[in-house]
Scaffold this motif. Structure first.
Motif, short mmCIF file in Angstrom:
data_model
loop_
_atom_site.label_atom_id
_atom_site.label_comp_id
_atom_site.label_asym_id
_atom_site.label_seq_id
_atom_site.Cartn_x
_atom_site.Cartn_y
_atom_site.Cartn_z
N GLU A 57 15.32 7.34 -2.93
CA GLU A 57 16.22 7.42 -3.56
C GLU A 57 15.40 6.98 -5.43
O GLU A 57 15.10 8.14 -6.47
CB GLU A 57 17.54 7.74 -3.36
N LYS A 58 15.70 6.00 -5.09
CA LYS A 58 15.56 4.63 -6.49
C LYS A 58 14.26 5.40 -7.53
O LYS A 58 13.97 5.45 -7.99
CB LYS A 58 15.30 3.75 -6.43
N TYR A 59 13.10 5.31 -5.87
CA TYR A 59 11.71 5.68 -7.31
C TYR A 59 11.17 7.15 -7.11
O TYR A 59 10.66 7.33 -7.69
CB TYR A 59 11.19 4.63 -6.62
N ASN A 60 12.37 8.22 -6.53
CA ASN A 60 11.85 9.63 -6.85
C ASN A 60 10.92 10.12 -5.69
O ASN A 60 10.08 10.29 -6.46
CB ASN A 60 11.78 9.98 -7.90
N VAL A 61 10.27 9.54 -4.79
CA VAL A 61 9.40 9.24 -4.05
C VAL A 61 9.04 10.64 -3.82
O VAL A 61 9.71 10.89 -3.28
CB VAL A 61 8.94 8.22 -2.67
N SER A 62 7.75 10.60 -4.05
CA SER A 62 7.42 12.53 -3.72
C SER A 62 6.62 12.86 -2.26
O SER A 62 6.83 14.19 -1.90
CB SER A 62 7.24 12.98 -5.06
N HIS A 63 5.93 11.68 -1.85
CA HIS A 63 4.98 12.09 -0.73
C HIS A 63 5.03 11.09 0.07
O HIS A 63 5.44 9.67 0.12
CB HIS A 63 3.45 11.14 -1.35
N ILE A 64 5.58 10.59 1.55
CA ILE A 64 5.03 9.93 2.83
C ILE A 64 4.47 10.36 2.93
O ILE A 64 3.83 11.56 4.07
CB ILE A 64 6.91 9.97 3.60
N SER A 65 3.70 9.67 3.64
CA SER A 65 2.35 9.47 5.15
C SER A 65 2.92 8.62 6.14
O SER A 65 3.32 6.99 5.57
CB SER A 65 1.39 8.81 4.70
N ALA A 108 20.18 11.58 10.06
CA ALA A 108 19.63 11.90 8.26
C ALA A 108 20.88 11.96 7.75
O ALA A 108 21.95 11.83 8.24
CB ALA A 108 19.72 13.43 8.31
N LYS A 109 20.43 10.97 6.56
CA LYS A 109 21.70 9.83 6.13
C LYS A 109 22.24 10.92 4.64
O LYS A 109 23.28 11.13 4.26
CB LYS A 109 21.51 8.67 5.66
N THR A 110 20.71 11.68 3.34
CA THR A 110 20.79 11.69 3.02
C THR A 110 19.51 13.20 2.90
O THR A 110 19.25 13.05 3.76
CB THR A 110 20.56 11.11 1.07
N VAL A 111 19.84 13.85 1.65
CA VAL A 111 19.42 14.96 1.56
C VAL A 111 17.96 14.74 0.53
O VAL A 111 18.67 14.55 -0.19
CB VAL A 111 19.63 16.41 1.83
N PHE A 112 16.94 14.61 0.78
CA PHE A 112 15.99 14.68 -0.63
C PHE A 112 15.08 15.46 -0.81
O PHE A 112 13.85 15.88 -0.41
CB PHE A 112 15.29 13.45 -0.16
N HIS A 113 15.73 16.25 -1.65
CA HIS A 113 15.36 17.48 -2.61
C HIS A 113 13.75 17.35 -3.34
O HIS A 113 12.98 17.87 -2.83
CB HIS A 113 16.23 18.07 -2.78
N LYS A 114 13.76 16.14 -3.40
CA LYS A 114 12.67 15.60 -4.35
C LYS A 114 10.84 15.50 -3.42
O LYS A 114 10.65 15.96 -4.48
CB LYS A 114 12.62 14.68 -4.94
N VAL A 115 11.08 15.10 -2.29
CA VAL A 115 9.96 14.61 -1.67
C VAL A 115 9.65 16.33 -1.59
O VAL A 115 10.37 17.40 -1.16
CB VAL A 115 10.32 13.90 -0.43
N GLN A 116 8.10 15.89 -1.41
CA GLN A 116 7.17 17.79 -1.37
C GLN A 116 6.32 17.40 -0.01
O GLN A 116 5.97 18.73 0.05
CB GLN A 116 6.21 17.96 -3.31
#
Lengths: 73, 393
Positions: free
Chosen positions: B169-177, B189-197
């Motif tokens: 959330e804090k760093y607007n992470v867009s990619h996770i591997s 699920a605790k939150t929904v992250f719309h910015k993760v692409q």
């Protein structure tokens, strides 16, 4: 012997099996009580946890009395 | 101020400007093997070794600390990157994780490490969540992908569930591997992250159903499943668990008795790998679905198979079934040595809702007896190995 019988009952119950006879020292684990190899393997794990003895480590165990002999060593 | 690396675990946060200052010091410390556990220090040593074109080893913390005169004066990170791309002697020596079996030594070049790295302007704004050990192959892939595009790396490895959510959330992470085991940590699920692409799965067998759950947390993300190994780096990617190979990739692999073999042309220059006529047996068991184009799915690691009284059990298959039971959060199926059967199947289950009996009778309806775990224990959580994979011991 009560403790061992209790463990055998637990294994039977875990695997939806019943034994209506009387548990005796000479009762055969396979032919009388009806445990198969996998049941016996499960039995060894529980006995090992309780008594620290692997009953099948050397040779074969056929009867309830055989188990008693292994754990009393 | 573009951030380079953030690690809340070590309370480290460094910008690319700070990195540039460290790279412009008149003297540069360049140990022949890593001598730090700090993530920024490790990246700095790695980059310095590439700038000075000196081989680097990743292994237990070393002691050598060579200092060299710095012949360069960099005005930007772009200059650093173009310097690195010109290196000729630099190579990286590392060991495979040895989840099952002894670790093997492998040596990579810049080319073999960055074969699948994509660099372009569109990727400038990417923010990478690092969910792997930074010193292992998958973690290095994230480093190169992020660094060569001047992206921020946000460490998520080794953090608690709450911290992971907070950092994304804090760093607007867009990619996770990450591994499936890591993603499972995020459930429920605790939150929904719309910015993760982009969500990438790797390192372990893909878990059916997990992708659906992840879509709820990351509704805008593209999902990819990657097959990579320390020996070969990232090889091919798929959507889901079905891999279909292009003509180019097809020539690199063959399938022998259900096992995936990889051609030496795509392997690292390594001394420890046993090759047979230029091919390396990967130890990954696959099922061929279609011959043309070659399409297959991964079943298990070869030495993950558990021998129960002469019958081979694939623990992944049993785990998948147990996970279908309502209220089961996680499960690990493993073999325990047994003098009677060779191995007896055991399961550690994370659940407050199901009973041992329910699990067993459910499995008995779906599997042969030898595949049903005989010893079931309820545990608060499943431990992971250093690489973020489930440890089957």
């Amino acid at each position: 012997m009560e403790k061992i019988i209790e463990i055998i009952r637990r294994v039977l119950e875990n695997n939806d099996k019943t034994f209506n006879g009387t548990f005796e020292a000479q009762s055969s684990l396979r032919s009388d009580i009806g445990l198969d190899s996998l049941d016996l393997a499960e039995l060894t794990v529980i006995i090992e946890e309780e008594y620290g003895v692997d009953i099948f480590e050397d040779g074969f165990v056929e009867t309830v009395g055989d188990i008693m002999a292994k754990i009393s060593k | 101020m573009q951030l380079f690396v953030v690690n809340i675990g070590e309370q480290v946060s460094k910008t690319y400007d700070e990195l540039l200052i460290d790279l412009n010091q008149p003297e540069l410390a360049c140990p022949s093997s890593m001598n730090t556990t700090n993530i920024y220090e490790f990246y700095l040593q790695l980059i310095v070794s590439m700038i000075l074109d000196k081989p680097f080893q990743i292994k237990g913390v070393g002691t050598s600390d060579n200092v060299y005169h710095n012949p360069y004066r960099f005005n930007s990170i772009d200059e650093v990157i173009s310097r690195i791309k010109k290196n000729t002697h630099w190579q990286l020596e590392m060991e495979t994780s040895g989840t099952t079996g002894l670790p093997k030594k492998v040596t990579h070049t810049f080319t073999s490490l960055t074969r699948n790295i994509k660099m372009n302007e569109r990727r400038r704004a990417d923010v990478w969540g690092l969910a792997y050990n930074p010193t292992h192959m998958a973690g290095l892939q994230v480093f190169f992908q992020a660094f060569l595009n001047k992206n921020t790396i946000v460490n998520l490895f080794g953090l608690s569930r709450d911290q992971v959510y907070e950092q994304i959330e804090k760093y607007n992470v867009s990619h996770i591997s990450a591994t499936p085991t890591f993603y499972k940590l995020l459930l429920p699920a605790k939150t929904v992250f719309h910015k993760v692409q982009q969500i990438t799965f790797g390192g372990e067998k893909f878990v059916e159903g997990l992708q659906m759950e992840m879509k709820k947390i990351f509704p805008s993300a593209r999902f990819t499943n990657v097959y990579a190994s320390t020996e070969a780096g990232a090889l091919f990617a798929a959507n889901g668990n079905i891999f279909s190979l292009s003509e180019k990739n097809k020539s690199y692999v063959k399938i022998v008795e259900g096992e995936l073999w990889i051609h030496k042309s795509v392997l690292s220059e390594s001394s420890d790998l046993k090759l047979q006529d230029d091919w390396y047996a990967s130890g990954d068991m696959v099922e061929v679905i279609q011959e043309v184009p070659l399409t297959f799915k991964f079943l298990a690691r070869k030495n993950e198979m558990i021998n129960v009284g002469g019958s081979k059990v694939n623990p992944n298959e049993v785990e998948e079934l147990i996970l279908k039971l309502n209220g089961v959060k996680d499960v690990k199926v493993f073999g325990k040595e047994n003098s009677l059967m060779g191995n007896i199947l055991c399961a550690d289950v994370v659940s407050e809702m199901v009973t041992e009996k329910e699990i067993k009778s459910f499995l008995k309806n779906h599997l042969p007896g030898y595949m049903v775990p005989r010893i079931i224990k309820f545990v608060p959580e499943i431990a992971m190995t250093a690489t973020g994979k489930k440890s089957r011991v």
